[in-house]
Design a protein around this motif. Structure first.
Motif, short mmCIF file in Angstrom:
data_model
loop_
_atom_site.label_atom_id
_atom_site.label_comp_id
_atom_site.label_asym_id
_atom_site.label_seq_id
_atom_site.Cartn_x
_atom_site.Cartn_y
_atom_site.Cartn_z
N ASP A 55 0.83 -1.21 0.00
CA ASP A 55 0.00 0.00 0.00
C ASP A 55 0.86 1.26 0.00
O ASP A 55 0.44 2.31 -0.52
CB ASP A 55 -0.94 0.02 1.21
N GLY A 56 2.06 1.16 0.58
CA GLY A 56 2.96 2.31 0.63
C GLY A 56 3.85 2.45 -0.58
O GLY A 56 4.73 3.32 -0.62
N GLY A 57 3.67 1.57 -1.56
CA GLY A 57 4.47 1.65 -2.79
C GLY A 57 5.64 0.71 -2.85
O GLY A 57 6.38 0.70 -3.85
N GLY A 58 5.86 -0.08 -1.80
CA GLY A 58 6.94 -1.06 -1.84
C GLY A 58 6.54 -2.29 -2.65
O GLY A 58 5.38 -2.47 -3.01
N GLN A 59 7.53 -3.13 -2.93
CA GLN A 59 7.29 -4.32 -3.74
C GLN A 59 7.62 -5.58 -2.94
O GLN A 59 8.63 -5.64 -2.23
CB GLN A 59 8.17 -4.30 -4.98
N LEU A 60 6.75 -6.59 -3.06
CA LEU A 60 7.01 -7.93 -2.55
C LEU A 60 7.18 -8.85 -3.74
O LEU A 60 6.25 -9.02 -4.54
CB LEU A 60 5.85 -8.42 -1.68
N ARG A 61 8.35 -9.42 -3.88
CA ARG A 61 8.63 -10.30 -5.01
C ARG A 61 8.92 -11.70 -4.48
O ARG A 61 10.00 -11.97 -3.93
CB ARG A 61 9.82 -9.79 -5.83
N PHE A 62 7.94 -12.59 -4.61
CA PHE A 62 8.08 -13.96 -4.13
C PHE A 62 8.65 -14.83 -5.24
O PHE A 62 8.71 -14.45 -6.41
CB PHE A 62 6.73 -14.49 -3.66
N GLY A 63 9.07 -16.04 -4.86
CA GLY A 63 9.67 -16.95 -5.84
C GLY A 63 11.01 -16.45 -6.34
O GLY A 63 11.44 -16.80 -7.44
N ARG A 64 11.68 -15.63 -5.51
CA ARG A 64 12.99 -15.08 -5.87
C ARG A 64 14.04 -15.63 -4.91
O ARG A 64 13.97 -15.38 -3.70
CB ARG A 64 13.00 -13.55 -5.76
N THR A 65 15.00 -16.37 -5.42
CA THR A 65 16.08 -16.91 -4.61
C THR A 65 17.27 -15.98 -4.69
O THR A 65 17.85 -15.78 -5.78
CB THR A 65 16.46 -18.32 -5.07
N PHE A 66 17.66 -15.41 -3.57
CA PHE A 66 18.78 -14.47 -3.50
C PHE A 66 20.08 -15.26 -3.51
O PHE A 66 20.29 -16.15 -2.69
CB PHE A 66 18.65 -13.64 -2.23
N HIS A 67 20.97 -14.92 -4.44
CA HIS A 67 22.22 -15.65 -4.57
C HIS A 67 23.44 -14.84 -4.15
O HIS A 67 24.56 -15.37 -4.19
CB HIS A 67 22.40 -16.14 -6.01
N GLY A 68 23.27 -13.61 -3.77
CA GLY A 68 24.41 -12.84 -3.31
C GLY A 68 24.42 -11.43 -3.87
O GLY A 68 23.59 -11.07 -4.74
N ALA A 69 25.36 -10.64 -3.37
CA ALA A 69 25.46 -9.25 -3.80
C ALA A 69 26.87 -8.76 -3.59
O ALA A 69 27.65 -9.31 -2.80
CB ALA A 69 24.47 -8.38 -3.02
N ARG A 70 27.20 -7.69 -4.30
CA ARG A 70 28.47 -6.99 -4.13
C ARG A 70 28.19 -5.50 -4.11
O ARG A 70 27.30 -5.00 -4.81
CB ARG A 70 29.45 -7.30 -5.27
N THR A 71 28.95 -4.78 -3.31
CA THR A 71 28.87 -3.33 -3.32
C THR A 71 29.93 -2.81 -4.27
O THR A 71 31.13 -3.00 -4.04
CB THR A 71 29.07 -2.76 -1.91
#
Length: 408
Positions: free
Chosen positions: A158-174
């Motif tokens: 309702d506040g404009g954020g997103q919920l994305r299901f079925g997404r497997t997080f595999h990592g990140a880099r800055t």
């Protein structure tokens, strides 16, 4: 506006995301499951803890005590089923009285409303309880945590954020002042496609996979997750009136868990448990659930063997209780005499993500590890659900500090 990627749609990830959305951040929540609260949040007994057990001055004590009030108010304000019923912690013999006295001391130090009772006074609250003394804790309650998560999810969208299901997080880099994350999207046909998400900051509430997700972000975790399964039963309907509220034992100081207890549930019935045994998979909810990579990871961690050596007797007792319904019932009948194996029916188990150091010591407090534009929640066991709204505020402050450091 800051763009934040939150990993995990359990109660901590959702509470944090909802808070960030309210202040105007652009928020994306990803989770490999297809709905909220599929693991630790959705598989507990629904207790709003009071803050009683935790070391005075710790985050658990401070946020847990505040969380008992804020979670109750949140549920009431949003029409989620909740009841403040109080509980008894009972000493069944004189040997447990020093432990009960220590809990009473912690109650005072942590600002928890509690008072010591004699056996007759305890039976005014729980007529069937067996004890020599008890501690009555007024602020303990029960709530529908999945319902809380559903409200938080609505607040996010309702506040404009997103919920994305079925997404497997595999990592990140800055890289270059941005966080670049890799996510695999599971399609309706079971296939996967890669999705890259670029954000200003990353908050990982990975629960059972918290240490692995930190590794995948090039962050060396300060502890490792070892999964412990908590097995539950329910009392058969004609025995449910043996318990009015919640009845807990005095915890064994040799062991990091609270012991099996009896809990009325918000939608009816009485939960019994949990015990605590090593899970054979991070999402291992039965003895049949075995993941060799998960098991190898647990058994190769030196801290598990050191913990086991220090807890051989209580640990063996937990395994026996897991394999014998009669032994499970016997533990309950210490609290409420007359409960037998025939009075118990199986209920869904949960798995606790226990953070364990190499030396075998448990990470006893909430643990949040910082990295460049990243926050990783590495330890958030009970009372994390109770304290989730308070932890979210704490993570918001931590995130602001991480972003301020990044801009220097």
């Amino acid at each position: 506006m800051v763009k934040v990627l939150v990993v995990g749609a359990g109660i901590l990830g959702l509470a944090t995301a909802a808070r960030l959305v309210r202040r105007g951040d652009e928020v994306i929540v990803v989770d490999k499951e297809l709905s909220v609260a599929r693991h630790q949040t959705g598989r507990n007994s629904g207790v709003i803890h009071s803050g009683l057990y935790y070391a005075p001055g710790s985050l658990k004590a401070r946020l847990g005590t505040a969380g008992a009030a804020s979670m109750t108010a949140f549920a009431q304000d949003h029409g989620v089923a909740v009841r403040t019923c109080g509980k008894l912690v009972v000493a069944v013999d004189d040997a447990e009285l020093p432990g009960l006295a220590e809990l009473a001391r912690r109650a005072v130090a942590n600002g928890v409303p509690a008072r010591l009772l004699d056996a007759a006074e305890a039976r005014e609250y729980e007529p069937n309880v067996a004890c020599v003394r008890a501690l009555r804790v007024e602020s303990t309650g029960i709530v529908d945590y999945v319902g809380v998560c559903e409200v938080l999810a609505r607040q996010i969208t309702d506040g404009g954020g997103q919920l994305r299901f079925g997404r497997t997080f595999h990592g990140a880099r800055t890289v270059g002042g941005r966080v670049r994350a890799r996510v695999d999207v599971t399609g309706d046909d079971g296939g996967t496609e890669r999705e890259d998400i670029v954000a200003d900051a990353l908050v990982v509430c990975g629960g059972l996979h918290a240490d692995r997700l930190a590794d995948a972000c090039n962050v060396v975790p300060q502890a490792r997750i070892v999964p412990f399964r908590g097995e539950y039963f329910e009392l058969v309907p004609d025995k449910a009136d043996l318990v009015r509220t919640l009845i807990y034992p005095v915890p064994d100081p040799r062991f990091p868990f609270l012991g099996v207890h009896l809990t009325t549930m918000i939608h009816g019935g009485v939960h019994a448990g949990p015990n605590a045994v090593l899970a054979l998979a991070r999402e291992g909810y039965t003895w049949r659930d075995v993941n060799l990579a998960d098991l190898r990871g647990s058994l190769s961690w030196p801290g598990l063997w050191r913990l086991g050596r220090r807890n051989i007797v209580p640990g063996a007792g937990e395994i026996v209780r897991s394999l014998s319904r009669a032994r499970f019932a016997a533990s309950l009948s210490r609290l409420v005499p007359g409960i037998t194996a025939a009075d118990l029916v199986p209920a869904p188990a949960g798995v606790r993500a226990q953070a364990l150091r190499r030396d075998g010591s448990l990470v006893d407090d909430f643990l949040v590890q910082r990295a460049d534009r990243q926050l990783h929640v590495l330890n958030a066991p009970s009372p994390a659900a109770t304290a989730s709204l308070e932890i979210a505020a704490h993570l918001e402050s931590e995130l602001d500090e991480v972003l301020a450091d990044a801009s220097v």
